[in-house]
Design a protein around this motif. Sequence first.
Motif, mmCIF file in Angstrom:
data_model
loop_
_atom_site.group_PDB
_atom_site.id
_atom_site.type_symbol
_atom_site.label_atom_id
_atom_site.label_comp_id
_atom_site.label_asym_id
_atom_site.label_seq_id
_atom_site.Cartn_x
_atom_site.Cartn_y
_atom_site.Cartn_z
ATOM 1 N N TRP A 154 0.895 -1.315 -0.031
ATOM 2 C CA TRP A 154 -0.040 0.091 -0.076
ATOM 3 C C TRP A 154 0.891 1.245 0.071
ATOM 4 N N THR A 155 2.147 1.051 0.623
ATOM 5 C CA THR A 155 3.023 2.295 0.736
ATOM 6 C C THR A 155 3.451 2.651 -0.710
ATOM 7 N N LEU A 156 3.697 1.418 -1.676
ATOM 8 C CA LEU A 156 4.148 1.568 -2.914
ATOM 9 C C LEU A 156 3.223 2.260 -3.691
ATOM 10 N N ASN A 157 2.012 1.860 -3.538
ATOM 11 C CA ASN A 157 0.950 2.704 -4.327
ATOM 12 C C ASN A 157 0.945 4.075 -4.035
ATOM 13 N N TYR A 158 1.479 4.876 -3.055
ATOM 14 C CA TYR A 158 1.564 6.249 -2.707
ATOM 15 C C TYR A 158 3.045 6.518 -3.570
ATOM 16 N N GLU A 159 4.062 5.615 -3.444
ATOM 17 C CA GLU A 159 5.237 5.972 -4.089
ATOM 18 C C GLU A 159 5.140 6.316 -5.456
ATOM 19 N N MET A 160 4.219 5.332 -6.102
ATOM 20 C CA MET A 160 4.335 5.088 -7.508
ATOM 21 C C MET A 160 3.221 6.119 -8.245
ATOM 22 N N PHE A 161 2.314 6.653 -7.210
ATOM 23 C CA PHE A 161 1.448 7.943 -7.682
ATOM 24 C C PHE A 161 2.418 9.184 -7.612
ATOM 25 N N TYR A 163 5.615 9.310 -7.881
ATOM 26 C CA TYR A 163 6.638 9.351 -9.244
ATOM 27 C C TYR A 163 5.896 9.738 -10.357
ATOM 28 N N GLY A 164 4.589 9.054 -10.524
ATOM 29 C CA GLY A 164 3.795 9.364 -11.677
ATOM 30 C C GLY A 164 3.375 10.938 -11.977
ATOM 31 N N ILE A 165 3.215 11.633 -10.546
ATOM 32 C CA ILE A 165 2.921 13.037 -10.812
ATOM 33 C C ILE A 165 4.215 13.750 -11.150
ATOM 34 N N TYR A 166 5.392 13.252 -10.644
ATOM 35 C CA TYR A 166 6.652 13.794 -11.058
ATOM 36 C C TYR A 166 7.349 13.568 -12.321
ATOM 37 N N ALA A 167 6.909 12.617 -12.875
ATOM 38 C CA ALA A 167 7.237 12.281 -14.242
ATOM 39 C C ALA A 167 6.362 12.945 -15.298
ATOM 40 N N ALA A 168 4.867 13.030 -14.870
ATOM 41 C CA ALA A 168 4.082 14.066 -15.898
ATOM 42 C C ALA A 168 4.740 15.423 -15.728
ATOM 43 N N CYS A 169 5.061 15.955 -14.601
ATOM 44 C CA CYS A 169 5.527 17.377 -14.695
ATOM 45 C C CYS A 169 6.937 17.475 -15.559
ATOM 46 N N LEU A 170 7.819 16.353 -15.501
ATOM 47 C CA LEU A 170 9.140 16.292 -16.181
ATOM 48 C C LEU A 170 8.722 16.162 -17.720
ATOM 49 N N ALA A 171 7.654 15.512 -18.094
ATOM 50 C CA ALA A 171 7.355 15.379 -19.410
ATOM 51 C C ALA A 171 6.599 16.896 -20.017
ATOM 52 N N LEU A 172 6.088 17.644 -19.356
ATOM 53 C CA LEU A 172 5.588 18.776 -19.856
ATOM 54 C C LEU A 172 6.609 19.886 -19.513
ATOM 55 N N GLY A 173 7.892 19.524 -19.144
ATOM 56 C CA GLY A 173 8.882 20.486 -19.185
ATOM 57 C C GLY A 173 8.592 21.475 -17.918
#
Length: 355
Positions: A154-161, A163-173
Amino acid sequence: MKAASAAGLQDASASLRGQAVPPKLLGLQVLRFAAAFFVVLFHLGVSLQIEFGNRTNVFHNGAVGVDIFFVISGFIIAYTTDPKKGALYFVGRRLVRIVPLYWTLTAGIAVLAMLKPGLLNSTLVNGETLIKSLFFIPFAKASGAVQPILFLGWTLNYEMFFYGIYAACLALGLRSPLVPAAIIVLLVAAVRLVKLDYVPWRFYTNPLMLEFVLGIGLYLLYRRSPAIFHGRSLPIFLMFVASMALRAPLLEIHWLVANGIPAVLLVAAVLPWAPAPTPIVLFMVLLGNVSYPLYLSHPYVLQLAVKLVPDHAGTATQVLLGGAACVLSIALSIVLYFTIERPTQLAASVPKPQR
């Protein structure tokens, strides 16, 4: 055994050279083990309560280990991420770090649950729960707990979410770590306005997500004013001790305050620590390396240990049992590290031949 120890020291030495953990952040690597061990003690106390009817969990404060992990994660992601390498590189590194061991252990628990379903209480394994567990999609068990098949996932679910937010921000510059931090704050605030009876929505808007923000905030302070931390490890650590002593009244304010404040203070206390690479320090770093497998695997070692002891075991027996279970948990984590986690990370770091 000697070969494994030598490899572990090599890993630790590499960490000190900056290949895994920047030298200035060596304290965080050691703290990762401490946080994992706090959680081990917490679950040991829970197991002893269930099996022997103990009134209290003497290690109830060990739950703060999860909060320490989240603060460390927010700090480390902001500290180590190079926006120039892009979102795909970031995602690849995170997946290699998290997925192989998690999927392996999840598969093992799924097989065990199908063969001996009575051993794992409310864990139900079918196609839906397995897919959701493997791909970090929150779902509620029959007991109401939002946990995957490997329940600490359950903690990894939070971690991956996160990471997903962080990756989306990087993808958008959007390179500043303040952007993902702001998105998380907005999501947590939005749940008060948008009431949805949808497990992922309620899960990912939990205030626990704010601990990643606390880690990012600590990173920004450390980057801009590192002198604030130098020479102040002891007073900050004493503040951590005081916050743990006041945890009960702080819980009356909010659990995030009671857990988040101690976690931030402890992380801040270890930031300036940069000792010489002595054998003891190298061994401590090795323990930090095995913190992830220790965190994921220890509940099952503890459960096996307590079930092998008579129901009316006395305090001395419980102490011996607890110590032996902790040692076995660490031993298993070292095995998992050298057989699964380390080989997959090394394979992913090998440069591909140019065509």
